[in-house]
Write an enzyme that holds these catalytic residues in place. Sequence first.
Site, short mmCIF file in Angstrom:
data_model
loop_
_atom_site.label_atom_id
_atom_site.label_comp_id
_atom_site.label_asym_id
_atom_site.label_seq_id
_atom_site.Cartn_x
_atom_site.Cartn_y
_atom_site.Cartn_z
N SER A 286 0.85 -1.04 -0.28
CA SER A 286 -0.05 0.26 -0.48
C SER A 286 0.59 1.28 -0.38
CB SER A 286 -0.56 -0.42 1.11
OG SER A 286 -1.49 -1.23 1.36
N HIS B 109 -3.24 -0.13 -5.05
CA HIS B 109 -2.29 -1.50 -5.13
C HIS B 109 -2.60 -1.17 -7.00
CE1 HIS B 109 -1.30 -3.48 -1.40
NE2 HIS B 109 -2.52 -2.90 -1.03
N HIS C 248 -5.21 -9.78 -1.25
CA HIS C 248 -5.06 -10.17 0.05
C HIS C 248 -6.27 -11.00 0.07
CE1 HIS C 248 -3.58 -5.51 -0.32
NE2 HIS C 248 -2.70 -6.37 0.93
N TYR D 3 -7.84 -11.73 2.60
CA TYR D 3 -9.30 -11.28 3.05
C TYR D 3 -10.30 -10.30 2.06
CZ TYR D 3 -7.23 -5.99 2.39
OH TYR D 3 -6.48 -5.27 2.19
N GLU D 4 -9.58 -10.35 0.79
CA GLU D 4 -10.49 -10.02 -0.71
C GLU D 4 -11.52 -10.92 -0.97
OE1 GLU D 4 -8.36 -7.50 -2.93
OE2 GLU D 4 -6.40 -7.86 -2.04
N ALA E 23 2.65 -2.13 4.44
CA ALA E 23 2.51 -1.33 5.28
C ALA E 23 1.66 -1.72 6.57
CB ALA E 23 1.12 -0.04 4.95
N MET F 2 -1.25 -7.33 7.84
CA MET F 2 -2.63 -7.83 6.84
C MET F 2 -2.01 -9.25 5.46
SD MET F 2 -6.48 -6.19 7.30
CE MET F 2 -6.52 -4.82 8.28
N SER F 3 -0.68 -8.21 5.09
CA SER F 3 -0.29 -9.55 3.92
C SER F 3 0.81 -10.20 4.32
CB SER F 3 0.14 -8.22 3.32
OG SER F 3 1.29 -7.42 3.68
N ASN G 286 0.83 3.31 11.58
CA ASN G 286 0.55 3.66 12.87
C ASN G 286 0.84 2.52 13.94
OD1 ASN G 286 -1.33 1.33 10.79
ND2 ASN G 286 -1.85 1.33 12.67
N HIS H 135 -7.79 3.23 6.63
CA HIS H 135 -7.05 2.85 5.14
C HIS H 135 -6.06 4.00 4.71
CE1 HIS H 135 -5.41 1.12 2.12
NE2 HIS H 135 -5.88 0.96 1.56
N1 HPA Z 1 -2.88 -3.73 11.38
C1 HPA Z 1 -3.43 -4.46 10.07
N2 HPA Z 1 -2.96 -4.15 8.84
C2 HPA Z 1 -1.75 -3.20 9.27
C3 HPA Z 1 -1.80 -2.22 10.22
C4 HPA Z 1 -2.68 -2.27 11.52
O1 HPA Z 1 -3.04 -2.07 12.56
N3 HPA Z 1 -1.84 -0.88 9.67
C5 HPA Z 1 -1.29 -1.28 8.64
N4 HPA Z 1 -1.54 -2.05 8.07
#
Ligand code: HPA
Length: 268
Positions: free
Chosen positions: A27, A58, A80, A82-83, A110, A205-206, A229, A241
């Site tokens: 991302s 993406h 991903h 989750y998609e 990310a 998540m990846s 974050n 996001h």
């Molecule tokens: N959690 C999961 N996936 C993420 C996060 C998070 O805090 N930040 C960026 N991708």
Amino acid sequence: MSVNRSVKFIRSGSKNHSPKVGIILGSGLGSFSDGVENARTFSYNDLPGFPQVSVAGHAGQLILGNVIETEVAVLQGRAHYYEHGQADVMKIPVQTLVELGCETLVLTNAAGSLVEDATPGSIMLLKDHINFTGVSPLFGESENSRFVDMVNAYDPTLRQKIRSIADEKNINIHEGVYIWFCGPSFETPAEIQAAKSLGADAVGMSTVPEVILARYFGLKVVALSIITNMAAGMSDLALSHEQTMENADHAAKDLELLLTEFLGTYLH
Ligand code: HPA
């Protein structure tokens, strides 16, 4: 097989490219590919078995070219788990990199930080992972090669190289363990507490399914997270996001410099 058709299509549309390093851009990191020279671009839509890419940030294209003297194949954008609930959604793209001649895969993503020192905008080099999802991209494989050794999955020699470049270029990097949650909802604060006690330093998540696939196919792996974050419950800011994309932009310059140096000197 899809992979053969994709490789044939790419070979017929490229001029003697023989990439040694594959790169998956996460991302907000897509702009790295602007620096690829002699670029030849293929849309995932034209490559059999490649996923549709639906997440903002993406692009969904494969770019062949070179960074200084190293030939690379950049996957700009990933799909991903989750998609669509498929852990092996990146199998054909990773296998395609192998068939094109890559020996190393560099992954970027990310991630949220679980350590106070690694603040948003910083970079974390991954040294190991925890697969917290209970799924594997190798479900359904039948040969003994599915029992992949995951010790030193994140190549120690290449990690050392990244650390030296970061030192040399005065880029502050952290090193830590990444935990894979399936998403797409962010984690709960209780999940983050649990992840901390398991030894995780970053959450996302990846990446983990791609690392498993890369090791299955015999690629060396380097993975770098942009911390976008503090993980759930560690800051007063709401997770979104949009925030991920904004903070990815801030650290992207450092990561691009690190990657350019790494790739440019890869053959030495
Ligand atoms: N959690 C999961 N996936 C993420 C996060 C998070 O805090 N930040 C960026 N991708």
